[in-house]
Design a protein around this motif. Structure first.
Motif, mmCIF file in Angstrom:
data_model
loop_
_atom_site.group_PDB
_atom_site.id
_atom_site.type_symbol
_atom_site.label_atom_id
_atom_site.label_comp_id
_atom_site.label_asym_id
_atom_site.label_seq_id
_atom_site.Cartn_x
_atom_site.Cartn_y
_atom_site.Cartn_z
ATOM 1 N N LYS A 275 -31.172 -29.804 -14.763
ATOM 2 C CA LYS A 275 -32.328 -30.425 -13.950
ATOM 3 C C LYS A 275 -31.974 -31.950 -13.885
ATOM 4 O O LYS A 275 -32.159 -32.416 -14.864
ATOM 5 C CB LYS A 275 -33.687 -30.001 -13.879
ATOM 6 C CG LYS A 275 -34.036 -28.384 -13.918
ATOM 7 C CD LYS A 275 -35.269 -28.128 -14.337
ATOM 8 C CE LYS A 275 -35.494 -26.553 -14.271
ATOM 9 N NZ LYS A 275 -36.817 -26.357 -14.432
ATOM 10 N N PHE A 276 -32.112 -32.450 -12.541
ATOM 11 C CA PHE A 276 -32.107 -33.924 -12.269
ATOM 12 C C PHE A 276 -33.474 -34.121 -11.533
ATOM 13 O O PHE A 276 -33.678 -33.700 -10.384
ATOM 14 C CB PHE A 276 -30.824 -34.593 -11.461
ATOM 15 C CG PHE A 276 -29.645 -34.451 -12.405
ATOM 16 C CD1 PHE A 276 -29.110 -35.654 -13.104
ATOM 17 C CD2 PHE A 276 -28.996 -33.292 -12.866
ATOM 18 C CE1 PHE A 276 -28.127 -35.843 -13.765
ATOM 19 C CE2 PHE A 276 -27.939 -33.405 -13.598
ATOM 20 C CZ PHE A 276 -27.112 -34.449 -13.946
ATOM 21 N N TYR A 277 -34.217 -35.131 -12.134
ATOM 22 C CA TYR A 277 -35.709 -34.902 -11.493
ATOM 23 C C TYR A 277 -35.825 -36.314 -10.787
ATOM 24 O O TYR A 277 -35.144 -37.301 -11.109
ATOM 25 C CB TYR A 277 -36.653 -34.923 -12.817
ATOM 26 C CG TYR A 277 -36.849 -33.575 -13.561
ATOM 27 C CD1 TYR A 277 -37.694 -32.875 -13.169
ATOM 28 C CD2 TYR A 277 -35.906 -33.613 -14.694
ATOM 29 C CE1 TYR A 277 -37.738 -31.692 -13.956
ATOM 30 C CE2 TYR A 277 -36.259 -32.355 -15.422
ATOM 31 C CZ TYR A 277 -36.896 -31.353 -14.925
ATOM 32 O OH TYR A 277 -37.122 -30.197 -15.965
ATOM 33 N N LEU A 278 -36.588 -36.289 -9.637
ATOM 34 C CA LEU A 278 -36.867 -37.384 -8.771
ATOM 35 C C LEU A 278 -38.000 -38.164 -9.408
ATOM 36 O O LEU A 278 -38.861 -37.543 -9.894
ATOM 37 C CB LEU A 278 -37.215 -36.693 -7.473
ATOM 38 C CG LEU A 278 -36.392 -36.349 -6.501
ATOM 39 C CD1 LEU A 278 -35.359 -35.240 -7.015
ATOM 40 C CD2 LEU A 278 -36.742 -35.948 -4.987
ATOM 41 N N ALA A 279 -37.846 -39.532 -9.318
ATOM 42 C CA ALA A 279 -38.733 -40.258 -9.666
ATOM 43 C C ALA A 279 -38.837 -41.572 -8.826
ATOM 44 O O ALA A 279 -37.514 -41.760 -8.468
ATOM 45 C CB ALA A 279 -38.663 -40.657 -11.238
ATOM 46 N N SER A 280 -39.934 -42.294 -8.910
ATOM 47 C CA SER A 280 -39.680 -43.718 -8.263
ATOM 48 C C SER A 280 -41.135 -44.257 -8.870
ATOM 49 O O SER A 280 -41.927 -43.778 -9.317
ATOM 50 C CB SER A 280 -39.512 -43.571 -6.873
ATOM 51 O OG SER A 280 -40.955 -43.210 -6.191
#
Length: 709
Positions: free
Chosen positions: A503-508
């Motif tokens: 899993k590659f998670y979105l963040a900002s």
């Protein structure tokens, strides 16, 4: 100027079948063809202008002086006309009592036309392709060329002529008669029963019949049919709807013929690929083998309503081309005689055919009458009947095939029902597979184009129609080409069993807008990360190419209405191979909307190169058969399919994932109103938000073969 090439009499072979002699004189190209039925050698004559061949005889003739000037000694050769060749394979054989070694030169930067030399002189030209490798070779030098792939002792031999038995009008269960040509091997014994390969086409059965009839040379009956409403068949074209039953009814007719041994196989590509998969879901017991290339998927998944949206140009081009008459207008299909922009921008959607070609389109009208997923669409969804599929199926596609969602749908169906003897072959290929070694700036190895493509297809039919124990059913289930590593790999399944879903998670920090924003991809979920938002205006849609190609996306990623999430630079190579997906948490102020997701690779120069994408309509988030409009502002979960890949992200590169709400040349922009898309001309500007925090863990799922990050 005369050259040694003007003195050579070449033998011409198509899919391993001898088709006569070719001679390039100083004035003409001469062809001593072979009578198709009796295999009798005819006399020399100027080559026919309408000869249906893949090998470009005229190009060879025009370039003869360039060929003879080259020494053919270096690892790479650039002719005076700019053609680039690279050293490829070698073959050894005793010719005339002398042991010789040949050198194959792979053509680059275009449709493959390879060259074979011996001691610096050309002895053959090779044109590999999907329909059967074509080659012209100096007589007696065949063993020094890729023609040896046809020497497999377990491969059906081209021992027969072709007996054209004429056209039959075969009645379907509702009385509609379909135009059907039958070809039998000339030379089979009286009363001998043989297996059949069936092809059903929407493009006029005469279009590519030469390439299909070559199976007759190998001892198969070939039945070539126009689907209903096309070319010489009766009835109305209702795309997708009748193919299961019509395929089954045609098989019923075949097995009743005196020449049939009861074993029927089917071949098809693109729409013809849908036709064969659909026929397989009939569960007909006499359908024993299927070869399915680059098949379009069920209409609510791939073609008409991709992801529930209303497809635009790819669908329009095909539909309008089918609607001007009973035979396809390929100039419309190619967008040559209609304005693409005018067609895509016309409103309301329901009236586009009338506005663009001046008449109604039967298929378009039918689809407009079914704006929601109902019994009509369910009848066209082949994966709903996967439990009926019993036939061994060989699935072929590639990373640049625009219909790969259909291929994935097929493979998921076969896997879910554990269909025995399923096989998949995925290359660095377009919708027209096995054509070139370079594509849109991407370059692959010389073996990205293979010489045994048609041999593999024939082996499949030989194994399951003739019962030849050639071992193809014992080979690895999946064969796939890894772009970046530029090599072929195999696995016992697809997705490869060796791959670990990561899993590659979105963040900002709440400002992931554009490639200049602060969106990141990370391998652990963020505990606290504010949502990202953008304004979606249906009147200002994105204009991505609409094709599955390695398009550079930088100019699009400068816009404020796209969210961009990028990984850190990889410190080593990371290989990803298999089926992809994303889990996204989002809200919209509209009653309905679309989500466009894209996976790309960012190279060292900052180019964002598309690898995979897909589009979904929000109202179908709980299933196509359970439409539900949005509650404005409510966070919803979306499980989104992405097109499969096998790609190595090299050291120094990054993964990027982007989200927006339109792709004009894939689907008509969602108006966000929730009204009937075929009739609605009103648009609503909405605010879109993507959530990524401890509770809403938006992420993409990537099957990683190897690599650390």
């Amino acid at each position: 100027m005369s050259s040694y090439l003007n003195t050579i009499i070449f033998n011409y072979y198509c899919a391993g079948v001898y088709e006569g002699k070719i001679h390039f004189t100083e004035k003409n190209i001469m062809h001593a063809k072979v009578d198709r039925r009796q295999r009798t050698q005819m006399q020399d004559d100027v080559i026919a202008a309408n000869l249906k061949a893949n090998i470009p005889f005229q190009k060879i003739n025009e370039n003869i002086n360039y060929y003879i000037k080259e020494q053919w000694t270096e690892d790479e050769v650039v002719l005076e006309n700019g053609d680039l060749y690279k050293k490829h394979l070698t073959y050894q054989a005793a010719i005339g009592g002398k042991q010789l070694t040949s050198q194959v030169w792979a053509f680059r930067n275009g449709t493959a036309l390879d060259i074979v030399t011996v001691e610096g002189e050309i002895i053959a030209f090779v044109c590999p392709n999907r329909n059967g490798m074509e080659i012209i070779v100096k007589e007696g030098f065949e063993k020094l060329t890729p023609l040896v792939v046809y020497d497999d002792p377990l491969l059906s031999k081209a021992d027969y002529g072709i007996n054209d038995c004429g056209t039959y009008l075969i009645p379907m269960r509702d009385g509609i008669k379909l135009a059907t040509d039958v070809y039998l091997p000339e030379g089979i014994e009286k009363g001998q029963k043989i297996p059949t390969i069936l092809i059903r086409s929407c493009y006029d059965r005469n279009g590519k019949k030469e390439s299909l009839m070559r199976w007759v040379n190998n001892g198969y009956a070939v039945v070539n049919q126009d689907v209903r409403g096309r070319a010489d068949s009766e009835g109305e074209l209702v795309p997708f709807y009748h193919e299961r039953d019509d395929g089954s009814d045609t098989i019923d007719w075949i097995i009743e013929q005196e020449w049939s041994d009861g074993n029927v196989g089917m071949w098809g590509a693109s729409y013809l690929g849908y036709v064969v998969v659909s026929a397989a879901t009939s569960g007909h017991p006499n359908l024993k083998a299927v070869v399915n290339e680059v098949n379009v998927g069920s209409p609510f998944i791939d073609t008409v309503r991709r992801g529930g949206t209303v497809c635009s140009w790819p669908l329009l081009s095909w539909t309008l081309a089918q609607s001007v008459g009973t035979r396809t207008d390929f100039e419309i299909f190619a967008g040559q005689t209609v304005s693409v922009d005018e067609a895509v921008d016309a409103r309301p959607i329901k009236e586009i055919p009338q506005k663009i070609i001046g008449k109604n389109s039967g298929p378009w009208d039918i689809w407009s009458e079914h704006p929601e997923y109902d019994e009509f669409w369910e009848n066209c969804t082949f994966s709903k009947r996967g439990d009926q599929v019993k036939v061994p199926m060989f699935v072929i596609s590639g990373w640049y095939d625009g219909d790969s969602p259909g291929v994935s749908e097929t493979w998921r169906m076969l896997t879910e029902h554990d269909v025995a003897n399923r096989k998949i072959w995925l290359g660095p290929w377009e919708h027209n597979p096995n054509r070139a070694r370079d594509y849109q700036g991407a370059s692959f190895s010389n073996d990205a184009v293979v010489y045994d493509y048609d041999v593999m297809v024939l082996r499949w039919f030989d194994r399951f129609l003739k019962g030849i124990e050639n071992g193809i059913d014992n080979e690895p289930r999946a064969t796939y080409y890894v772009v970046g590593d530029n090599e072929w790999k195999t696995s016992n399944n697809w997705t490869p069993e060796e791959a670990v879903v990561t899993k590659f998670y979105l963040a900002s920090n709440g400002h992931a807008n554009s490639s200049y924003g602060d969106g990141v991809l990370r391998t652990s979920p963020p505990a606290a990360s504010p949502e990202d938002s953008f304004i979606y205006n249906p009147n200002n849609p994105f204009e991505f190419s609409g094709e599955r190609e390695p398009e550079i996306l930088n100019k699009f990623e400068l816009r404020n209405d796209i969210l961009v999430y990028t990984s850190e630079v990889f410190e080593g190579d990371v290989a990803v191979a298999g089926e992809l997906s994303a889990e996204i948490y989002a809200s919209s102020t509209g009653m309905d909307t679309d989500w466009v997701v894209t996976l790309s690779e960012v190279d060292e120069a900052g180019n964002s190169i598309r690898l995979s994408d897909y589009i979904v309509r929000a109202k179908y988030r709980n299933g196509y058969d359970a439409p539900e409009l949005l509650t404005p502002g409510k966070i919803e979960k979306y499980n989104i399919f992405l097109q499969n890949i096998a790609h190595t992200f090299k050291k120094g590169r990054r993964i990027r994932f982007s989200i927006t709400s339109s792709s004009k040349f894939v689907a008509f922009p969602n108006t966000n109103t929730g009204k009937n898309p075929y009739e609605d001309s009103e648009t609503m500007i909405v605010k879109q938000s993507i959530f990524h925090n401890e509770r809403y863990q938006s992420h993409i799922n990537l099957p990683v073969l190897y690599g650390a990050f």
